[in-house]
Design an enzyme around this catalytic site. Structure first.
Site, PDB file in Angstrom:
ATOM      1  CG  ASN A   1      -1.640  -1.154   1.162  1.00  0.00           C
ATOM      2  OD1 ASN A   1      -2.980  -1.333   0.300  1.00  0.00           O
ATOM      3  ND2 ASN A   1      -2.041  -2.038   2.242  1.00  0.00           N
TER       4      ASN A   1
ATOM      5  CE  LYS B   1       8.427  -0.872  -1.285  1.00  0.00           C
ATOM      6  NZ  LYS B   1       8.635  -1.948  -0.288  1.00  0.00           N
TER       7      LYS B   1
ATOM      8  CG  ASP C   1      10.823  -7.444   1.570  1.00  0.00           C
ATOM      9  OD1 ASP C   1      10.070  -6.570   2.325  1.00  0.00           O
ATOM     10  OD2 ASP C   1      11.720  -7.568   1.983  1.00  0.00           O
TER      11      ASP C   1
ATOM     12  CG  PHE D   1       9.371   6.638  -1.178  1.00  0.00           C
ATOM     13  CD1 PHE D   1       9.354   5.027  -1.132  1.00  0.00           C
ATOM     14  CD2 PHE D   1       9.517   6.944  -2.765  1.00  0.00           C
ATOM     15  CE1 PHE D   1       9.271   4.124  -1.629  1.00  0.00           C
ATOM     16  CE2 PHE D   1       9.308   5.166  -3.549  1.00  0.00           C
ATOM     17  CZ  PHE D   1       9.235   4.183  -3.039  1.00  0.00           C
TER      18      PHE D   1
END
Length: 218
Positions: A26, A30, A88, A177
């Site tokens: 979420n 990304k 990941d 980010f």
């Protein structure tokens, strides 16, 4: 290319095209980066964040980026019944034993608080900088993507990207980010947070990983 059917037992890698995938995250940053990269690759894929399907985050109890990516992809696929892609990723600093590593998003104890995580990294590197003031501290952004056709897919498609730079002692830039403001790129003479989205996608760990994944699909 063929559309995805709901019988994934005999799927081939190319069957991922012209389909809907669930993104097992979420994280808006990304999602935006992945969507841009997939669009650039001209793959007709509709990426759906798992939150839109009311899928809660998986329990990430693996010990590596690869393990956690697969765990997240299987979790999202099992609940949605769709192919799922999971990312990941994190920052590894070799001089800290590759910390924060898989704990990058919660390095300071609060998941997703970028400012606190950056401050924690700066603090943990202070003694090392004081002892070796002229030494550049190397950092590596790592991204592992896992794509599964179905929840029990025995052959996930795995792609990895590694982006090397240096870790700054204070944040620079407002784009991106995560640890982007602390990630210095000597060749560009910019931090990752000073790059445009296009510049970042061209060289980043996530850009590398998605291009490797797309090459495997094709």
């Amino acid at each position: 290319m063929h559309n995805i059917s709901h019988d994934f037992s005999h799927s081939k890698p190319c069957d991922f095209s012209s389909s809907r995938w669930v993104l097992a995250s979420n994280n808006k940053g990304k999602l935006a980066e992945l969507q841009r990269l997939l669009t650039q690759a001209k793959l007709n894929v509709d990426i759906i964040p798992q939150g839109e399907l009311n899928i809660e985050d998986a329990v990430e109890d693996g010990l590596s980026f690869v393990e956690n990516a697969i765990i997240k992809a299987r979790h999202a696929s099992r609940i949605s019944g769709l192919p799922a892609i999971a990312d990941d990723s994190g920052l590894c600093v070799p001089i800290l034993g590759n910390a924060p590593g898989i704990y990058s998003a919660r390095y300071a104890g609060e998941h997703g608080n970028d400012a606190k995580n950056n401050a924690q990294l700066v603090k943990n590197l202070q003694p090392i900088r004081q002892a070796n003031p002229d030494q550049a501290i190397i950092g590596q952004f790592v991204c592992v993507l896992a794509l599964v056709r179905h929840a029990d897919d025995p052959l996930p498609i795995i792609a990895q990207g590694i982006w090397e730079g240096e870790v700054l002692d204070s944040p620079r830039g407002v784009n991106g980010f995560g640890y982007d403001p602390l990630f210095w790129l000597p060749q560009q003479k910019l931090s990752a947070a000073e790059l445009s989205a296009e510049q970042k996608n061209a060289i980043s760990h996530r850009g590398q990983a998605i291009r490797t994944l797309i090459a495997q699909l094709k």
